[in-house]
Enzyme design. Structure first.
Site, short mmCIF file in Angstrom:
data_model
loop_
_atom_site.label_atom_id
_atom_site.label_comp_id
_atom_site.label_asym_id
_atom_site.label_seq_id
_atom_site.Cartn_x
_atom_site.Cartn_y
_atom_site.Cartn_z
N GLN A 135 -3.01 6.88 -7.49
CA GLN A 135 -3.46 8.03 -6.73
C GLN A 135 -4.50 7.57 -5.71
O GLN A 135 -5.11 6.51 -5.85
CB GLN A 135 -4.00 9.14 -7.62
N VAL A 136 -4.68 8.38 -4.65
CA VAL A 136 -5.47 7.98 -3.48
C VAL A 136 -6.64 8.92 -3.30
O VAL A 136 -6.49 10.15 -3.38
CB VAL A 136 -4.59 7.96 -2.21
N ASP A 285 10.23 2.95 2.21
CA ASP A 285 9.89 4.25 1.61
C ASP A 285 9.41 5.20 2.70
O ASP A 285 8.37 5.85 2.58
CB ASP A 285 8.80 4.04 0.55
#
Length: 511
Positions: A135-136, A285
């Protein structure tokens, strides 16, 4: 080593979740499914309430992070999971509930080896994104720079290791059944998935990929890659430049901010073509959630965990295949498939060209907005079985990314024609790479490199065959036939007899 019973238990548990979402219907109804696999599927769905419309993406998301990544891999294989399932699996975007900030803070401190307060002036406790692997969070460095901090979820490596272990076991059992399953090479699919995942679990690899992509895309100034903060990056923490922009998912906001969606779509397509065909290293992606339009009108990409790489020979084949399909030269496309070894040589080139024509010609008569690279790939997958075409792992990511890029470009500009947009780039690349100037240039480079190696080659020859020394040359010796009598007692007997003869001869002369 994990016991087979544990693998079976995990598969039945996951199968139960898939069954509740209707995701096993296609496997059970497919006539090519082996009887033993069909029986296992029936056991998994026993007593479950199966919905009429399968929800493949929801099922993989319910199983967990490793399944989400596997689902994204299977989305590239409509020949393996079916077109309906592959299309639905494209919905997997890695979105998961975030972990609490104290857990993430502890992970950052473990990864960097220092307290968070020493590394960052401030860090937002609410993440800007949470995915299956990391997660960021937004942060500010002590020198005032805005950065994004990506942190691996604690324990994710062990979770993936257990899941991949079972995937490999299941793939080996399926491939051993032979037939259609063996042709689809499930073990190779899982091995490819494993390599992708191991790259994503090392954030230093992701940082290196972003840095390499930024260097290779200098020729596309409208495509931006954030800079890496190497001093705040480790295997479990990645710090990079913060990107201000509007996600490409929000077309209305893009128009309101003054962006031209058609221009953004063209930038995206050309950036992908340069990466895949010209450089052989591409962001694999590129869904809408990983792409932003910056205030300067550029497209910025994030999340470089999945990258694809293609060698030059495969890029030449790819460019010729795409250009042949664009121009309707199906004979040349068929020949390339045979030259590349994608189709076994016992098949007929002309027959394969006819099958390709059946895929390509229907699209050539469609309106521009209805022409699709995705449709072309689906058609190609349908003929793979007839021509015994095996999986080409180096093209899996490319196939997935082509469909993904087309989807993003079409959402920006519904009238865009991927063929018309791609044709000038591919035509120019083929001319520069395969034209007479390129052939002469390649020959000159090869010959110059050979000439430069000549001194070393001569030195190696001298070392192997040195000049004669100061001793006089040996006189010629008469050739004498050597009798080989074998070993053991016979060798001893001959030696003793020879010694006796020598002693007797010496005594006779000295008498």
């Amino acid at each position: 080593m994990t016991a087979p019973a544990i693998h079976l238990w995990r598969l039945l548990k996951w199968g139960r979740i898939l069954a509740r979402h209707g995701a096993l219907k296609g496997i059970e109804r497919d006539p090519n499914t082996p009887a033993r696999v069909r029986r296992l599927v029936r056991i998994a769905r026993f007593g479950a309430r199966v919905p009429k419309v399968p929800r493949y993406a929801d099922a993989f998301q319910a199983i967990g992070p490793a399944a989400i990544k596997l689902g994204q891999t299977l989305a590239t294989r409509p020949d393996l999971v079916g077109e309906e399932a592959a299309h639905d699996l494209m919905r997997l975007q890695d979105a998961l509930p975030p972990l609490p900030y104290p857990t993430i803070k502890a992970a950052v401190e473990r990864g960097l080896g220092r307290p968070v307060e020493e590394v960052f002036a401030s860090i937002d406790e609410v993440p800007v994104g949470a995915a299956s692997i990391a997660q960021v969070h937004r942060a500010v460095t002590p020198d005032g720079r805005q950065v994004a901090v990506k942190v691996l979820r604690p324990g994710v490596e062990d979770d993936f290791a257990r899941a991949i272990d079972t995937y490999q076991w299941a793939a080996a059992q399926a491939e051993a059944l032979g037939g259609e399953l063996a042709r689809l090479r499930p073990r190779l699919v899982i091995e490819t998935f494993k390599r992708w995942t191991l790259r994503e679990l090392d954030l230093r690899r992701e940082a290196a990929s972003a840095s390499e992509l930024a260097e290779s895309m200098r020729a596309e100034p409208d495509y931006q890659v954030p800079a890496i903060d190497w001093q705040r990056t480790t295997g479990s923490v990645l710090t990079l430049e913060w990107i201000d922009g509007i996600k490409l998912t929000n077309r209305e906001a893009l128009i309101a901010a003054g962006h031209d969606p058609s221009r953004l779509a063209s930038i995206l397509v050309n950036a992908f073509l340069r990466q895949a065909i010209s450089e052989g290293f591409f962001h694999a992606d590129m869904h809408q959630g990983n792409l932003f339009a910056t205030p300067q009108g550029h497209i910025a990409a994030i999340d470089f965990g999945i990258m694809g790489r293609i060698d030059r020979r495969a890029r030449v084949w790819l460019a010729e295949i795409l250009y042949g399909l664009i121009t309707g030269n199906y004979q040349r496309v068929a020949e390339i498939h045979f030259e590349a070894g994608y189709v076994p040589p016992h098949h007929n080139v002309a027959e394969f060209a006819t099958a390709l024509r059946a895929v390509g010609e229907p699209m050539r008569g469609l309106p521009v907005k209805d022409m699709s690279v995705g449709m072309m790939l689906d058609g190609l997958f349908r003929i793979t079985r007839d021509f015994d075409m095996q999986t080409q792992p180096h093209l899996l990511l490319l196939q997935k990314t082509m469909v993904m890029v087309e989807g993003v470009a079409t959402s920006l500009d519904p009238e865009i024609n991927m063929w018309d947009t791609a044709a000038p780039f591919i035509r120019e690349w083929i001319r520069t790479e395969l034209g007479p100037e390129a052939a002469i240039g390649d020959r000159l480079i090869t010959d110059l490199r050979t000439l430069m190696r000549l001194p070393e080659l001569i030195r190696n020859i001298e070392a192997r065959f040195p000049s004669p020394g100061g001793a006089p040359p040996a006189p010629p010796l008469r050739e004498i036939e050597v009798v080989r009598l074998g070993g053991g007692w016979r060798y001893v007997a001959v030696a003793v007899l020879s010694a006796a003869i020598s002693v007797a001869a010496t005594w006779w002369f000295l008498r």
